[in-house]
Design a protein around this motif. Sequence first.
Motif, short mmCIF file in Angstrom:
data_model
loop_
_atom_site.label_atom_id
_atom_site.label_comp_id
_atom_site.label_asym_id
_atom_site.label_seq_id
_atom_site.Cartn_x
_atom_site.Cartn_y
_atom_site.Cartn_z
N SER A 2 11.19 -66.88 23.16
CA SER A 2 11.85 -67.99 23.83
C SER A 2 11.57 -69.29 23.09
CB SER A 2 11.32 -68.08 25.26
OG SER A 2 11.77 -69.26 25.87
N GLU A 4 11.58 -72.11 24.66
CA GLU A 4 11.02 -73.00 25.67
C GLU A 4 9.51 -73.18 25.47
OE1 GLU A 4 10.40 -72.85 30.45
OE2 GLU A 4 12.28 -72.07 29.64
N LYS A 5 9.07 -74.43 25.48
CA LYS A 5 7.63 -74.73 25.36
C LYS A 5 6.95 -74.40 26.68
CE LYS A 5 7.52 -76.83 21.27
NZ LYS A 5 6.74 -76.39 20.16
N GLU A 6 5.81 -73.75 26.60
CA GLU A 6 5.04 -73.36 27.77
C GLU A 6 3.61 -73.85 27.59
OE1 GLU A 6 3.58 -69.24 29.91
OE2 GLU A 6 5.32 -69.19 28.61
N SER A 7 3.09 -74.51 28.60
CA SER A 7 1.70 -74.98 28.53
C SER A 7 0.75 -73.83 28.78
CB SER A 7 1.44 -76.06 29.57
OG SER A 7 2.12 -77.24 29.21
N ILE A 8 -0.35 -73.84 28.07
CA ILE A 8 -1.40 -72.84 28.26
C ILE A 8 -2.75 -73.53 28.13
CG2 ILE A 8 -1.47 -72.11 25.83
CD1 ILE A 8 -1.80 -69.60 28.62
N HIS A 35 3.73 -72.66 22.44
CA HIS A 35 2.90 -73.13 23.55
C HIS A 35 2.42 -74.56 23.31
CE1 HIS A 35 2.53 -68.78 24.31
NE2 HIS A 35 2.34 -69.16 25.56
N SER A 76 -4.09 -75.12 34.82
CA SER A 76 -3.18 -74.00 34.99
C SER A 76 -3.89 -72.85 35.71
CB SER A 76 -2.73 -73.51 33.61
OG SER A 76 -1.99 -72.33 33.68
N THR A 78 -3.48 -69.89 34.78
CA THR A 78 -3.70 -68.93 33.70
C THR A 78 -4.30 -69.65 32.50
OG1 THR A 78 -1.75 -67.69 34.41
CG2 THR A 78 -2.60 -67.21 32.21
N GLU A 112 2.95 -61.12 24.37
CA GLU A 112 3.92 -61.38 25.43
C GLU A 112 4.97 -62.39 24.97
OE1 GLU A 112 1.69 -62.66 28.85
OE2 GLU A 112 0.69 -60.72 29.04
N ARG A 113 4.51 -63.43 24.29
CA ARG A 113 5.42 -64.49 23.86
C ARG A 113 6.43 -63.98 22.83
NH1 ARG A 113 7.21 -69.22 25.94
NH2 ARG A 113 7.69 -70.65 24.28
#
Length: 120
Positions: A2, A4-8, A35, A76, A78, A112-113
């Motif tokens: 994806s 889309e940026k996802e925070s981790i 991320h 978060s 997670t 997963e990413r």
Amino acid sequence: MSDEKESIALHVSCSARRGIKSEESWVTSLQNSGHVVEQPNYQNECCGFGGTFSVKAPEISSVMAEDKCKSLMALSPTFTSGDCGCLMHLNGYADKNKLVLKGKHIVSILTERYGVSDVR
């Protein structure tokens, strides 16, 4: 993968930070996978595992895990780390205290990413 940026949230272990100095590669790998990496308050402090330290000083170890879990939860529900000992310790503390916090190994986050389903 994806776009889309996802925070981790990232917990960097003491050995990664001071021993093998792999912190930068963890951050870069997560950023390159899309991320946004967030590190908790007091990121340089130990989570309290430290191998035999958690057995020899369980009360102190538990307080350290509590502090680290609170800092991670502020970012978060997670988090990730490349250190299995830290993950075991923090996930164990979170489970025992019924916290809404779950740590995943950095390899799991990356697979997963990238949509990789079979890692051997």
